[in-house]
Design a protein around this motif. Structure first.
Motif, PDB file in Angstrom:
ATOM      1  N   ARG A 138     -23.620  14.968  12.058  1.00 58.60           N
ATOM      2  CA  ARG A 138     -22.561  14.696  11.098  1.00 58.60           C
ATOM      3  C   ARG A 138     -23.062  13.786   9.983  1.00 58.60           C
ATOM      4  N   ASN A 183     -21.349  10.655   7.680  1.00 58.44           N
ATOM      5  CA  ASN A 183     -20.210   9.754   7.490  1.00 58.44           C
ATOM      6  C   ASN A 183     -20.323   9.027   6.156  1.00 58.44           C
ATOM      7  N   TYR A 191     -15.000   7.449   6.852  1.00 62.10           N
ATOM      8  CA  TYR A 191     -14.570   8.755   7.333  1.00 62.10           C
ATOM      9  C   TYR A 191     -15.773   9.657   7.554  1.00 62.10           C
ATOM     10  N   GLU A 192     -15.546  10.689   8.348  1.00 66.72           N
ATOM     11  CA  GLU A 192     -16.573  11.709   8.600  1.00 66.72           C
ATOM     12  C   GLU A 192     -16.398  12.824   7.591  1.00 66.72           C
ATOM     13  N   ARG A 208     -19.495  17.910   9.545  1.00 63.63           N
ATOM     14  CA  ARG A 208     -20.060  18.036  10.887  1.00 63.63           C
ATOM     15  C   ARG A 208     -20.508  19.487  11.078  1.00 63.63           C
TER      16      ARG A 208
END
Length: 394
Positions: A156, A158, A172-173, A176
């Motif tokens: 992922r 971030n 926040y991400e 992914r």
């Protein structure tokens, strides 16, 4: 996976049939069977096999491999650094900076975690090769990778939103990668010329390859407005639904080829493709839900549609090193290493995330992908593999 299973079954069946036919092939016409010489007559002198052109057969005779077919099937393990993971941090950073200059309330996003380490995955491959006089070669290759990982352990990227007068600081991400699928097919032509050194041949090759890459992505976002902003004290987050992305490309490989036949049963080959070029189109589209929550209106769900289309090209170098053991005359076992170092550049990129909701982060908020087209991105592959094969002679 059902198509792959059927193809692997067909190749295994072909290898078995070809192996049985080759094993049943007798000595060459006119060859003197062992023990047929008259009493007191000296046995005929056996001529050594031509370099790369003969192979021991039962009964001590030699068969000249004027026409040869080689089928192979195998598995491998690859470490692949996916391009989408390398492109996202800088592209998202630059795109958000440009959008912040247009709209001061847009969340400026700084990448703080980039898990673009190589993904380790299993590979499957099969190939068929025809050789004439052990100098001219025509080959077909197929290769598959299908890698799926649980969402909690997926790679992922971030981001950090520093905040401003309208937005609160947040983390926040953004992206992914939950699935990576790769399919390759190629046809190549090669020529090897024997040198003075016994067993050594040098030459070149040219190949045409089709390459498709499918990624399942989740695109995330999280923003919180301050009490003085409009709308006040509102949290906006995009749920992590899967968005499919596809790269479809074709290209050419041109390079050098070498092979050294150490013994009749052991050989080493190497191919270097310094001219590896492929180009094609990228497309991404999907559907997610955007959640908005505030004390005044409660929870509201809104649709969001991320999409992107682009033209791009990859360029780089490929190395292939193989060692092959030959046993029982017709069977082979190969260990190999494949290494690719590619650079991806976009000539055009258009994308956005459309919604009727409030502020949320998007990979390409500017519609024209300034971040994507202003830089190049690395893609690397390192694969170790083994293949079993069978030889047939015409």
């Amino acid at each position: 996976m059902s198509k792959i299973a059927r193809l692997l079954f067909f190749v295994l069946l072909s290898i078995t049939v070809l192996g049985e036919l080759a094993a049943q092939t007798g000595p060459e016409p006119g060859a003197t069977p062992p023990g047929s010489q008259q009493a007191g007559e000296k046995p005929a002198e056996q001529k050594p096999a031509e370099a790369g052109g003969g192979v021991p057969t039962p009964g001590g005779n030699r068969r000249r491999e004027l026409h040869r077919i080689w089928l192979q099937l195998g598995l491998g393990r690859a470490a692949i650094r996916a391009g989408i993971l390398n492109e996202t941090p800088n592209a998202w950073l630059l795109n958000s900076a440009v959008q912040t200059g247009i709209d001061s309330n847009y969340p400026f996003s700084i990448p703080i975690l980039n898990e673009s380490t190589p993904l380790h995955m299993l590979t499957a491959a099969t190939s068929a090769e025809y050789a004439y006089a052990d100098r001219f070669f025509v080959g077909l290759q197929w290769r598959w990778v299908d890698y799926t990982t649980p969402r909690e352990s997926a790679s992922r990227v971030n981001f950090l939103v520093p905040g401003n007068t309208a937005l609160q600081p947040s983390i926040y991400e953004g992206l992914r990668l939950v699935r990576y699928e790769e399919r390759r097919s190629a046809i190549d032509f090669a020529y090897l010329y024997p040198l003075l050194t016994p067993g050594l041949k040098l030459g070149g090759f040219i190949a045409y390859e089709r390459f498709t890459e499918n990624n399942d992505l989740t695109l995330g976002s999280y923003t919180g407005t301050r009490s003085s902003a409009t709308p006040p004290s509102t949290i906006t987050a995009s749920n992590a639904a899967v968005t499919p992305a596809r790269y479809d490309m074709r290209g050419w490989l041109i390079g050098l080829a070498a092979r050294y036949q150490i013994f009749d049963w052991l050989g080493v080959s190497y191919r270097l493709a310094p001219l590896y070029r492929r180009s094609g189109a990228f497309s991404m589209s999907g559907f997610q839900t955007l959640s908005q929550y505030s004390n005044s209106s409660g929870l509201t769900l809104l649709p969001i549609f991320p999409f992107a289309v682009a033209d791009f090209k990859d360029s780089g170098v490929r190395h292939t090193l193989e060692g092959t053991i030959r046993f029982s005359c017709i069977y082979t076992f190969t260990l190999g290493v494949l290494k690719e170092d590619m650079t991806r550049t976009y000539s055009s990129y258009f994308g956005a995330s459309l919604s009727t909701g409030g502020q949320f982060a998007s990979k390409t908020p500017t519609f024209i992908g300034i971040g994507e087209t202003s830089a190049s991105f690395k893609i690397t592959t390192l694969e170790y593999y083994m293949r079993f094969g069978v030889l047939g002679f015409l």
